[in-house]
Design a protein around this motif. Structure first.
Motif, PDB file in Angstrom:
ATOM      1  N   VAL A  97       9.210   2.009  -0.310  1.00  0.00           N
ATOM      2  CA  VAL A  97       9.483   3.429  -0.102  1.00  0.00           C
ATOM      3  C   VAL A  97       8.159   4.159   0.111  1.00  0.00           C
ATOM      4  CG1 VAL A  97      10.654   5.459  -1.001  1.00  0.00           C
ATOM      5  CG2 VAL A  97      11.475   3.191  -1.627  1.00  0.00           C
ATOM      6  N   ALA A  98       7.997   4.737   1.310  1.00  0.00           N
ATOM      7  CA  ALA A  98       6.732   5.378   1.674  1.00  0.00           C
ATOM      8  C   ALA A  98       6.995   6.740   2.300  1.00  0.00           C
ATOM      9  CB  ALA A  98       5.947   4.495   2.647  1.00  0.00           C
ATOM     10  N   HIS A 129      -1.938  -3.200   2.059  1.00  0.00           N
ATOM     11  CA  HIS A 129      -2.134  -4.010   0.842  1.00  0.00           C
ATOM     12  C   HIS A 129      -0.781  -4.309   0.191  1.00  0.00           C
ATOM     13  CE1 HIS A 129      -6.570  -3.788   0.481  1.00  0.00           C
ATOM     14  NE2 HIS A 129      -6.452  -2.557   0.983  1.00  0.00           N
ATOM     15  N   THR A 130       0.081  -3.297   0.167  1.00  0.00           N
ATOM     16  CA  THR A 130       1.410  -3.476  -0.437  1.00  0.00           C
ATOM     17  C   THR A 130       2.235  -4.469   0.363  1.00  0.00           C
ATOM     18  OG1 THR A 130       1.267  -1.133  -1.063  1.00  0.00           O
ATOM     19  CG2 THR A 130       3.389  -2.221  -1.375  1.00  0.00           C
ATOM     20  N   LEU A 131       2.207  -4.355   1.671  1.00  0.00           N
ATOM     21  CA  LEU A 131       2.913  -5.313   2.529  1.00  0.00           C
ATOM     22  C   LEU A 131       2.435  -6.731   2.269  1.00  0.00           C
ATOM     23  CD1 LEU A 131       3.105  -3.745   6.123  1.00  0.00           C
ATOM     24  CD2 LEU A 131       5.031  -4.477   4.736  1.00  0.00           C
ATOM     25  N   GLU A 132       1.137  -6.901   2.146  1.00  0.00           N
ATOM     26  CA  GLU A 132       0.571  -8.236   1.935  1.00  0.00           C
ATOM     27  C   GLU A 132       1.053  -8.841   0.623  1.00  0.00           C
ATOM     28  OE1 GLU A 132      -3.639  -7.798   2.251  1.00  0.00           O
ATOM     29  OE2 GLU A 132      -3.606  -7.609   4.441  1.00  0.00           O
ATOM     30  N   ALA A 133       1.137  -8.019  -0.427  1.00  0.00           N
ATOM     31  CA  ALA A 133       1.585  -8.539  -1.722  1.00  0.00           C
ATOM     32  C   ALA A 133       2.992  -9.117  -1.620  1.00  0.00           C
ATOM     33  CB  ALA A 133       1.539  -7.425  -2.773  1.00  0.00           C
ATOM     34  N   PHE A 134       3.894  -8.427  -0.942  1.00  0.00           N
ATOM     35  CA  PHE A 134       5.258  -8.926  -0.805  1.00  0.00           C
ATOM     36  C   PHE A 134       5.336 -10.099   0.175  1.00  0.00           C
ATOM     37  CE2 PHE A 134       6.166  -5.102  -3.057  1.00  0.00           C
ATOM     38  CZ  PHE A 134       7.362  -5.357  -3.724  1.00  0.00           C
ATOM     39  N   HIS A 135       4.477 -10.087   1.185  1.00  0.00           N
ATOM     40  CA  HIS A 135       4.441 -11.194   2.144  1.00  0.00           C
ATOM     41  C   HIS A 135       3.956 -12.478   1.465  1.00  0.00           C
ATOM     42  CE1 HIS A 135       4.304 -13.126   6.017  1.00  0.00           C
ATOM     43  NE2 HIS A 135       3.001 -13.343   5.940  1.00  0.00           N
ATOM     44  N   GLN A 136       3.098 -12.327   0.448  1.00  0.00           N
ATOM     45  CA  GLN A 136       2.558 -13.486  -0.267  1.00  0.00           C
ATOM     46  C   GLN A 136       3.496 -14.011  -1.343  1.00  0.00           C
ATOM     47  OE1 GLN A 136      -1.215 -12.017  -1.678  1.00  0.00           O
ATOM     48  NE2 GLN A 136      -2.072 -11.832   0.386  1.00  0.00           N
ATOM     49  N   CYS A 137       4.579 -13.283  -1.623  1.00  0.00           N
ATOM     50  CA  CYS A 137       5.549 -13.737  -2.618  1.00  0.00           C
ATOM     51  C   CYS A 137       6.189 -15.041  -2.136  1.00  0.00           C
ATOM     52  CB  CYS A 137       6.615 -12.669  -2.838  1.00  0.00           C
ATOM     53  SG  CYS A 137       7.991 -13.206  -3.889  1.00  0.00           S
ATOM     54  N   ALA A 197      14.340  -5.846  -4.147  1.00  0.00           N
ATOM     55  CA  ALA A 197      13.306  -5.171  -4.939  1.00  0.00           C
ATOM     56  C   ALA A 197      12.949  -3.868  -4.253  1.00  0.00           C
ATOM     57  CB  ALA A 197      12.071  -6.057  -5.061  1.00  0.00           C
ATOM     58  N   VAL A 198      12.952  -2.778  -5.000  1.00  0.00           N
ATOM     59  CA  VAL A 198      12.533  -1.482  -4.471  1.00  0.00           C
ATOM     60  C   VAL A 198      11.158  -1.177  -5.061  1.00  0.00           C
ATOM     61  CG1 VAL A 198      13.110   0.946  -4.188  1.00  0.00           C
ATOM     62  CG2 VAL A 198      14.945  -0.747  -4.390  1.00  0.00           C
ATOM     63  N   HIS A 199      10.214  -0.855  -4.175  1.00  0.00           N
ATOM     64  CA  HIS A 199       8.830  -0.705  -4.635  1.00  0.00           C
ATOM     65  C   HIS A 199       8.184   0.511  -3.996  1.00  0.00           C
ATOM     66  CE1 HIS A 199       5.074  -2.143  -6.374  1.00  0.00           C
ATOM     67  NE2 HIS A 199       4.468  -1.990  -5.204  1.00  0.00           N
ATOM     68  N   GLU A 223       8.003   2.497 -28.917  1.00  0.00           N
ATOM     69  CA  GLU A 223       9.415   2.586 -28.560  1.00  0.00           C
ATOM     70  C   GLU A 223       9.636   3.196 -27.175  1.00  0.00           C
ATOM     71  OE1 GLU A 223      11.227   4.776 -31.722  1.00  0.00           O
ATOM     72  OE2 GLU A 223      11.081   3.115 -33.167  1.00  0.00           O
ATOM     73  N   VAL A 224       8.546   3.399 -26.434  1.00  0.00           N
ATOM     74  CA  VAL A 224       8.669   3.934 -25.073  1.00  0.00           C
ATOM     75  C   VAL A 224       7.868   3.054 -24.118  1.00  0.00           C
ATOM     76  CG1 VAL A 224       9.025   6.309 -25.845  1.00  0.00           C
ATOM     77  CG2 VAL A 224       6.706   5.505 -25.378  1.00  0.00           C
ATOM     78  N   ALA A 225       8.145   3.187 -22.837  1.00  0.00           N
ATOM     79  CA  ALA A 225       7.442   2.414 -21.819  1.00  0.00           C
ATOM     80  C   ALA A 225       7.169   3.274 -20.608  1.00  0.00           C
ATOM     81  CB  ALA A 225       8.262   1.187 -21.408  1.00  0.00           C
ATOM     82  N   LEU A 226       6.068   2.997 -19.930  1.00  0.00           N
ATOM     83  CA  LEU A 226       5.739   3.641 -18.658  1.00  0.00           C
ATOM     84  C   LEU A 226       6.298   2.751 -17.551  1.00  0.00           C
ATOM     85  CD1 LEU A 226       2.007   4.565 -19.414  1.00  0.00           C
ATOM     86  CD2 LEU A 226       4.057   5.954 -19.798  1.00  0.00           C
ATOM     87  N   ILE A 227       7.234   3.285 -16.800  1.00  0.00           N
ATOM     88  CA  ILE A 227       7.971   2.469 -15.834  1.00  0.00           C
ATOM     89  C   ILE A 227       7.224   2.392 -14.502  1.00  0.00           C
ATOM     90  CG2 ILE A 227      10.162   2.212 -14.615  1.00  0.00           C
ATOM     91  CD1 ILE A 227      10.212   1.746 -17.675  1.00  0.00           C
ATOM     92  N   GLN A 228       7.201   1.180 -13.964  1.00  0.00           N
ATOM     93  CA  GLN A 228       6.562   0.920 -12.683  1.00  0.00           C
ATOM     94  C   GLN A 228       7.622   0.446 -11.679  1.00  0.00           C
ATOM     95  OE1 GLN A 228       3.738  -2.169 -13.837  1.00  0.00           O
ATOM     96  NE2 GLN A 228       2.201  -0.656 -14.426  1.00  0.00           N
ATOM     97  N   THR A 229       7.158  -0.017 -10.555  1.00  0.00           N
ATOM     98  CA  THR A 229       7.984  -0.778  -9.622  1.00  0.00           C
ATOM     99  C   THR A 229       7.231  -2.076  -9.351  1.00  0.00           C
ATOM    100  OG1 THR A 229       6.966   0.200  -7.632  1.00  0.00           O
ATOM    101  CG2 THR A 229       8.908   1.321  -8.540  1.00  0.00           C
TER     102      THR A 229
END
Length: 225
Positions: A8-9, A35-43, A101-103, A154-160
């Motif tokens: 999502v961009a 960079h983001t594209l490359e990370a998913f391409h390398q999965c 996966a939504v990122h 008891e809390v978390a910072l949510i990422q994608t």
């Protein structure tokens, strides 16, 4: 099993104090989004990548791909008014079943390993959301004047990425948009689904402010050692 990734961009990047949308700003010599594209391409699971982008930025993105010789296969989808609508557009472009996966496109340092793990957990449990524990103290604001301390354990910072069985996420996005829908987990939870969490990564930061680019550059250089 078929795997998909919706990047999502759609953001304008106003907080970056820059006329260029933040996903196109350079990080160590190339646009953040690449960079983001490359990370998913390398999965290793080889997800099919869908990039959801403001319609007015499609031509510019094509120019950038030519300039920086980006040949990673991906489909460009028209973005929506809100993040909610952009994800919904991405889902409409996917046919059949699988895991998606939504990122956030401006989280360029996500590791292929975390992406793979999120796919695997979602395939097993229906969904997978990544997050990290805060290191700062946490307080909840009450009515704008008062506050109360919360237990940071008891809390978390949510990422994608936030990763789901496609049928589950499609059903969740049948609901009308609400202002409290800040991510895919909140949409799915509103639809009655229990959210499964795993540990995220400290380096998986979201580029939001100018100083975030400097931090990301430091993380990137460290990972290349």
């Amino acid at each position: 099993m078929k795997y998909y990734a919706i990047l999502v961009a759609g953001g304008s990047g106003n907080r970056m104090q820059n006329t260029i949308a933040k996903q196109f700003l350079l990080l160590d010599g190339k646009p953040i989004l690449m960079h983001t594209l490359e990370a998913f391409h390398q999965c290793p699971l080889n997800p099919e990548i869908l990039l959801v982008l403001n319609i007015h930025q499609h031509a510019y993105w094509e120019e950038l791909c030519n300039t920086y010789s980006c040949s990673i296969p991906h489909q460009v989808i028209k973005g929506g008014e809100q993040r909610f609508h952009s994800v919904k557009n991405g889902l409409k472009a996917i046919r059949g079943k699988g895991i998606v996966a939504v990122h956030d496109a401006v989280r360029p340092l996500v590791s292929p390993e975390l992406i793979s793990k999120s796919f695997q957990v979602a395939e097993e449990k229906g969904n997978c959301v990544v997050g990290i524990n805060p290191t700062d103290s946490i307080r909840r604001i009450i009515g704008g004047q008062k506050s109360e301390s919360l237990n940071r354990n008891e809390v978390a910072l949510i990422q994608t990425p936030q990763t789901f069985n496609l049928d589950m996420l499609r059903k969740s996005y049948e609901k009308p948009f609400r202002n409290e829908f800040t991510d895919d987990a909140s949409v799915a939870e509103y639809s009655g689904f229990e959210i499964n969490m795993i540990d995220g990564e400290r380096e998986n930061i979201k580029i939001t402010y100018p100083e975030d680019l400097e931090i990301a550059s430091i993380f990137l250089k460290r990972s290349l050692r």
